[in-house]
Design an enzyme around this catalytic site. Structure first.
Site, PDB file in Angstrom:
ATOM      1  N   ASN A  82       0.866  -1.189   0.000  1.00 30.24           N
ATOM      2  CA  ASN A  82       0.000   0.000   0.000  1.00 30.24           C
ATOM      3  C   ASN A  82       0.899   1.234   0.000  1.00 30.24           C
ATOM      4  O   ASN A  82       1.480   1.578   1.024  1.00 30.24           O
ATOM      5  CB  ASN A  82      -0.914  -0.030   1.236  1.00 30.24           C
ATOM      6  CG  ASN A  82      -1.786   1.215   1.328  1.00 30.24           C
ATOM      7  OD1 ASN A  82      -1.826   2.019   0.393  1.00 30.24           O
ATOM      8  ND2 ASN A  82      -2.482   1.371   2.444  1.00 30.24           N
ATOM      9  N   LYS A 140      -0.024   4.232  -0.433  1.00 29.99           N
ATOM     10  CA  LYS A 140      -0.743   5.399   0.112  1.00 29.99           C
ATOM     11  C   LYS A 140      -0.557   6.625  -0.789  1.00 29.99           C
ATOM     12  O   LYS A 140      -0.465   6.482  -2.001  1.00 29.99           O
ATOM     13  CB  LYS A 140      -0.275   5.669   1.555  1.00 29.99           C
ATOM     14  CG  LYS A 140      -0.299   4.417   2.426  1.00 29.99           C
ATOM     15  CD  LYS A 140      -0.188   4.723   3.887  1.00 29.99           C
ATOM     16  CE  LYS A 140      -0.183   3.430   4.680  1.00 29.99           C
ATOM     17  NZ  LYS A 140      -0.440   3.618   6.091  1.00 29.99           N
ATOM     18  N   HIS A 199      -9.878   0.957   4.398  1.00 27.13           N
ATOM     19  CA  HIS A 199      -8.640   1.194   5.156  1.00 27.13           C
ATOM     20  C   HIS A 199      -8.952   2.184   6.277  1.00 27.13           C
ATOM     21  O   HIS A 199      -9.754   3.106   6.105  1.00 27.13           O
ATOM     22  CB  HIS A 199      -7.550   1.744   4.227  1.00 27.13           C
ATOM     23  CG  HIS A 199      -6.202   1.768   4.879  1.00 27.13           C
ATOM     24  ND1 HIS A 199      -5.837   2.749   5.772  1.00 27.13           N
ATOM     25  CD2 HIS A 199      -5.148   0.917   4.790  1.00 27.13           C
ATOM     26  CE1 HIS A 199      -4.603   2.484   6.201  1.00 27.13           C
ATOM     27  NE2 HIS A 199      -4.166   1.381   5.622  1.00 27.13           N
ATOM     28  N   GLU A 223      -7.445   4.653   7.340  1.00 25.79           N
ATOM     29  CA  GLU A 223      -7.226   6.072   6.996  1.00 25.79           C
ATOM     30  C   GLU A 223      -8.413   6.622   6.212  1.00 25.79           C
ATOM     31  O   GLU A 223      -8.748   7.802   6.332  1.00 25.79           O
ATOM     32  CB  GLU A 223      -5.903   6.213   6.219  1.00 25.79           C
ATOM     33  CG  GLU A 223      -4.713   6.022   7.150  1.00 25.79           C
ATOM     34  CD  GLU A 223      -3.447   5.488   6.483  1.00 25.79           C
ATOM     35  OE1 GLU A 223      -3.371   5.496   5.247  1.00 25.79           O
ATOM     36  OE2 GLU A 223      -2.542   5.050   7.224  1.00 25.79           O
ATOM     37  N   GLU A 236      -6.203  -5.143  10.255  1.00 28.94           N
ATOM     38  CA  GLU A 236      -5.236  -4.073  10.487  1.00 28.94           C
ATOM     39  C   GLU A 236      -5.604  -3.312  11.757  1.00 28.94           C
ATOM     40  O   GLU A 236      -6.408  -2.366  11.695  1.00 28.94           O
ATOM     41  CB  GLU A 236      -5.244  -3.099   9.308  1.00 28.94           C
ATOM     42  CG  GLU A 236      -4.777  -3.671   8.007  1.00 28.94           C
ATOM     43  CD  GLU A 236      -4.086  -2.614   7.153  1.00 28.94           C
ATOM     44  OE1 GLU A 236      -2.959  -2.867   6.711  1.00 28.94           O
ATOM     45  OE2 GLU A 236      -4.650  -1.523   6.971  1.00 28.94           O
ATOM     46  N   GLY A 244       1.805   2.126  11.209  1.00 25.33           N
ATOM     47  CA  GLY A 244       2.783   3.205  11.394  1.00 25.33           C
ATOM     48  C   GLY A 244       3.384   3.197  12.794  1.00 25.33           C
ATOM     49  O   GLY A 244       3.829   4.230  13.289  1.00 25.33           O
ATOM     50  N   SER A 270       2.830  -2.319  10.427  1.00 25.70           N
ATOM     51  CA  SER A 270       4.261  -2.281  10.762  1.00 25.70           C
ATOM     52  C   SER A 270       5.009  -3.575  10.406  1.00 25.70           C
ATOM     53  O   SER A 270       5.899  -4.000  11.141  1.00 25.70           O
ATOM     54  CB  SER A 270       4.455  -1.916  12.247  1.00 25.70           C
ATOM     55  OG  SER A 270       3.845  -0.675  12.499  1.00 25.70           O
TER      56      SER A 270
END
Ligand code: PEP
Length: 263
Positions: free
Chosen positions: A10, A12, A95, A97, A167, A173, A213
Site C-alpha cells: 500500500n 498510500k 482502510h 485512513e 489491520e 505506522g 508495521s
C-alpha cells in the site's frame, strides 16, 4: 485448504509517477516470480494506467486504494470501480485512513465492497480496532460490526474471493506489529464471523491478511499464525529491498508449509 500467499504493497499518497515507476522497475529486477506468492502493488490513481503498461503481469497485480460506490454520474472528483475495471485486479476498501480522514462509514464501506464486486474487482476489505476500542475490550464487537455490515450485500460466491485484512489501527505506522497472540485471536474471531455468515467452505477459501508495521524480520512469525495468508505492507513497501525481503520470506513460509504437508 491451500490458499495462495498474498503480499500487498500500500503506497498510500506517496510517490510521484516517476518515483512509482522507478520503484516498480527495481522490484521487477529484484523480485523473483514465486508461484506460491501473489504480489499486489497499490499506487495512487494517477499511476495505475502507466504502471499497468509497465509491470510484468505474471509477477505483479495492481490494486486501487479506494473507489466510489456509484458506477458513473455527476460526482466531481470521484473515480468509480467501473472506470478502473480494466486496470486493477484488486481494490483496498475500508482502510482505517479512509474511515478516519474521509468518514467512510460502515455503510459506505459496504457499498464500495459491493461496487467493486459488481465490477469484477476483488475487494481487500480492511478491518481493525483503534487503541481505545481495544482498551475498552470492544475489539470483537468492532470487528463483528465492520465485517457483518461490509459483507451484507454479498453472496457466498462473492465472499469466497474476497480478501480480508486485519489491520489494528494502533499497529499501523507503529514501532512494531501487533503481537502474534493478538493477531491470532483476532484472525480466529474474523474466521468465525465469516463461518457464521457463509459457512465453512467460504471461510476456508477466503484469504486473510495482517497489516501493521510489517518488516522482513516479522514475516515468518506472523505468516505462521494459523489462518493468516499474507500481509498488507505500508512503509516497508516503499523500499524495494525491504519489500523484496518480505516477498522472499513469504515464499520461505510457503515452502516450509508445503514440506510440512508432505512429511
Ligand atoms: C497500512 O497502512 O496498511 C500499513 C500496514 O502501514 P504500515 O506498514 O506502515 O504500518
Amino acid at each position: 485448504m491451500n490458499r495462495r500467499k498474498l503480499i500487498v504493497a500500500n503506497w498510500k499518497m506517496y510517490l510521484s509517477l516517476h518515483e512509482a515507476s522507478l520503484l516498480t522497475n527495481r522490484l521487477d529486477k529484484h523480485v523473483e516470480l514465486h508461484h506460491d506468492v501473489e504480489v499486489v502493488l497499490s499506487p495512487n490513481y494517477l499511476c495505475l494506467q502507466p504502471l499497468s503498461q509497465e509491470i510484468d503481469h505474471r509477477k505483479f497485480k495492481l490494486a486501487a486504494q479506494d473507489g466510489y460506490f456509484v458506477d458513473e454520474g455527476a460526482y466531481t472528483g470521484a473515480i468509480s470501480f467501473n472506470q478502473m475495471r480494466d486496470l486493477v485486479s484488486y481494490a483496498i476498501i475500508g482502510h482505517s485512513e479512509r474511515r478516519r480522514y474521509f468518514n467512510d462509514s460502515l455503510e459506505v464501506v459496504r457499498d464500495k465492497v459491493a461496487a467493486a464486486v459488481r465490477n469484477r474487482i476483488t475487494p481487500i476489505l480492511c478491518v481493525g480496532e483503534t487503541k481505545e476500542e481495544r482498551a475498552q475490550k470492544e475489539t470483537k464487537q468492532v470487528l463483528h460490526d465492520q465485517i457483518v455490515t461490509a459483507l451484507s450485500n454479498l453472496t457466498s460466491d462473492d465472499a469466497e474471493n474476497l480478501v480480508l485484512g486485519y489491520e489494528p489501527v494502533w499497529a499501523i505506522g507503529a514501532d512494531e506489529p501487533a503481537k502474534p497472540d493478538q493477531i491470532e485471536s483476532a484472525i480466529s474471531w474474523i474466521r468465525y464471523q465469516v463461518r457464521e455468515l457463509y459457512g465453512e467452505k467460504t471461510e476456508s477459501s477466503m484469504r486473510l491478511l495482517y497489516g501493521g508495521s510489517d518488516e522482513p524480520e516479522f514475516v515468518k512469525s506472523i505468516m505462521s499464525i494459523d489462518g493468516v495468508d499474507g500481509l498488507l505492507v505500508g512503509r516497508a513497501s516503499l523500499n524495494y529491498e525491504r519489500f523484496k525481503d518480505i516477498i522472499n520470506n513469504a515464499h520461505l513460509v510457503a515452502l516450509e508449509e508445503d514440506k510440512g504437508k508432505e512429511a
